[in-house]
Design a protein around this motif. Structure first.
Motif, PDB file in Angstrom:
ATOM      1  N   ALA A 175      13.842  16.401   2.377  1.00 41.87           N
ATOM      2  CA  ALA A 175      13.571  16.078   3.781  1.00 41.87           C
ATOM      3  C   ALA A 175      12.611  14.901   3.887  1.00 41.87           C
ATOM      4  N   GLY A 176      11.620  14.855   2.993  1.00 43.98           N
ATOM      5  CA  GLY A 176      10.694  13.734   3.003  1.00 43.98           C
ATOM      6  C   GLY A 176      11.346  12.436   2.592  1.00 43.98           C
ATOM      7  N   SER A 210       0.840  -1.195   0.000  1.00 47.16           N
ATOM      8  CA  SER A 210       0.000   0.000   0.000  1.00 47.16           C
ATOM      9  C   SER A 210       0.877   1.247   0.000  1.00 47.16           C
ATOM     10  N   LYS A 211       0.277   2.361  -0.424  1.00 44.22           N
ATOM     11  CA  LYS A 211       1.008   3.615  -0.501  1.00 44.22           C
ATOM     12  C   LYS A 211       1.538   4.032   0.870  1.00 44.22           C
ATOM     13  N   GLU A 212       0.710   3.853   1.900  1.00 44.54           N
ATOM     14  CA  GLU A 212       1.114   4.251   3.251  1.00 44.54           C
ATOM     15  C   GLU A 212       2.310   3.448   3.744  1.00 44.54           C
ATOM     16  N   ALA A 250       5.411  21.142  -1.472  1.00 43.84           N
ATOM     17  CA  ALA A 250       6.462  21.504  -2.427  1.00 43.84           C
ATOM     18  C   ALA A 250       5.865  21.893  -3.777  1.00 43.84           C
ATOM     19  N   ALA A 251       4.824  21.174  -4.219  1.00 43.53           N
ATOM     20  CA  ALA A 251       4.200  21.475  -5.506  1.00 43.53           C
ATOM     21  C   ALA A 251       3.544  22.850  -5.501  1.00 43.53           C
ATOM     22  N   GLY A 253       4.268  10.922   6.025  1.00 44.54           N
ATOM     23  CA  GLY A 253       4.081  12.339   5.736  1.00 44.54           C
ATOM     24  C   GLY A 253       4.641  12.797   4.412  1.00 44.54           C
ATOM     25  N   PHE A 254       5.075  11.857   3.556  1.00 42.64           N
ATOM     26  CA  PHE A 254       5.712  12.274   2.300  1.00 42.64           C
ATOM     27  C   PHE A 254       4.720  12.940   1.349  1.00 42.64           C
ATOM     28  N   GLU A 255       3.498  12.435   1.288  1.00 49.29           N
ATOM     29  CA  GLU A 255       2.512  13.023   0.375  1.00 49.29           C
ATOM     30  C   GLU A 255       2.213  14.477   0.749  1.00 49.29           C
TER      31      GLU A 255
END
Length: 243
Positions: A178-179, A140-142, A156-157, A148-150
């Motif tokens: 940092a992520g 899974s993505k998590e 940042a975007a 906290g990367f998303e």
């Protein structure tokens, strides 16, 4: 002259708190012997609320203190090894999962504590080995992204745009780096499992318990051995070597 210490040390307090956290957590999960009928009236809702409040405060603090000791030196890490059996069950909590994985990884990198982990897993493979294997196999993505990367990527975007200044671009780049500097749950679990497997090679009981998860593990690790997967390729290949 060796000085006699009459009172428990701060580490003793942390180990005691960790043991209490494990007992309360297992109780909340229903994994303890239920009270006899004549004793059930003594358990109140206030007791449950008090236990929940204690867990919310004590678990992160105890895990953080143990992580500081374990990462200090081999000697300090060995002193915290008895807490392996109390910390590992907390891996079933989503709230503390990442911090627990970081501590398990630190323990798995030291000889004495890694051996303690292998011995504990050989005695109590369920649910402890399964929890670690699930963290490796879950795609899974998590589980695959650092915590906290998303949110960091979204912030940042938002800094990018046609008129973005160079300072804004630098800030966005720093945010992304940092992520990426943090490890995901999958990365921590793969490295931990590989280290524990290495420490448990001389334990027949551990090898026997691990055999039940070998098929799932090998398939999950093999999927990560790709040149493009620079975060997990090397870790997965190293872990595969021990299975």
């Amino acid at each position: 002259k060796v000085e006699e210490v009459l009172e428990p040390s701060r580490l003793d307090d942390a180990l005691r708190d960790t043991e209490r956290c494990a007992v309360l957590w297992k109780k909340r999960q229903g994994k303890v012997v239920p009270l006899r009928e004549e004793m059930q009236h003594m358990a109140t809702d206030s007791d449950d609320k008090e236990a929940d409040a204690f867990l919310r405060v004590a678990v992160p603090r105890a895990v953080a203190v143990l992580h500081v000791f374990a990462s200090s030196s081999d000697h300090h890490c060995a002193l915290t090894a008895p807490a392996v059996r109390h910390v590992w069950p907390l891996l079933s909590s989503g709230e503390w999962r990442h911090a627990v994985l970081e501590l398990l990884l630190e323990w798995s990198q030291r000889t004495i504590s890694a051996r303690a982990m292998a011995e504990f897993a050989s005695r109590y493979p369920e649910p402890h080995l399964r929890l670690l294997v699930d963290a490796v196999a879950n795609e899974s993505k998590e589980n695959m992204l650092p915590p906290g990367f998303e949110e960091r990527a979204q912030r940042a975007a938002q800094r990018f745009g046609p008129s973005s200044a160079s300072t804004a671009l630098d800030g966005a780049l720093d945010e992304m780096l940092a992520g990426l500097s943090n490890s995901s749950a999958a990365e921590l679990a793969v490295s931990t499992l590989g280290n524990v497997a290495l420490a448990g090679q001389s334990l027949p009981a551990f090898r026997e318990k691990m055999a039940a998860f070998r098929e799932t593990l090998v398939a999950a690790l093999a999927r990560q051995v790709k040149p493009s997967n620079w975060r997990l390729c090397g870790r997965s290949a190293g872990a595969l070597w021990h299975f």
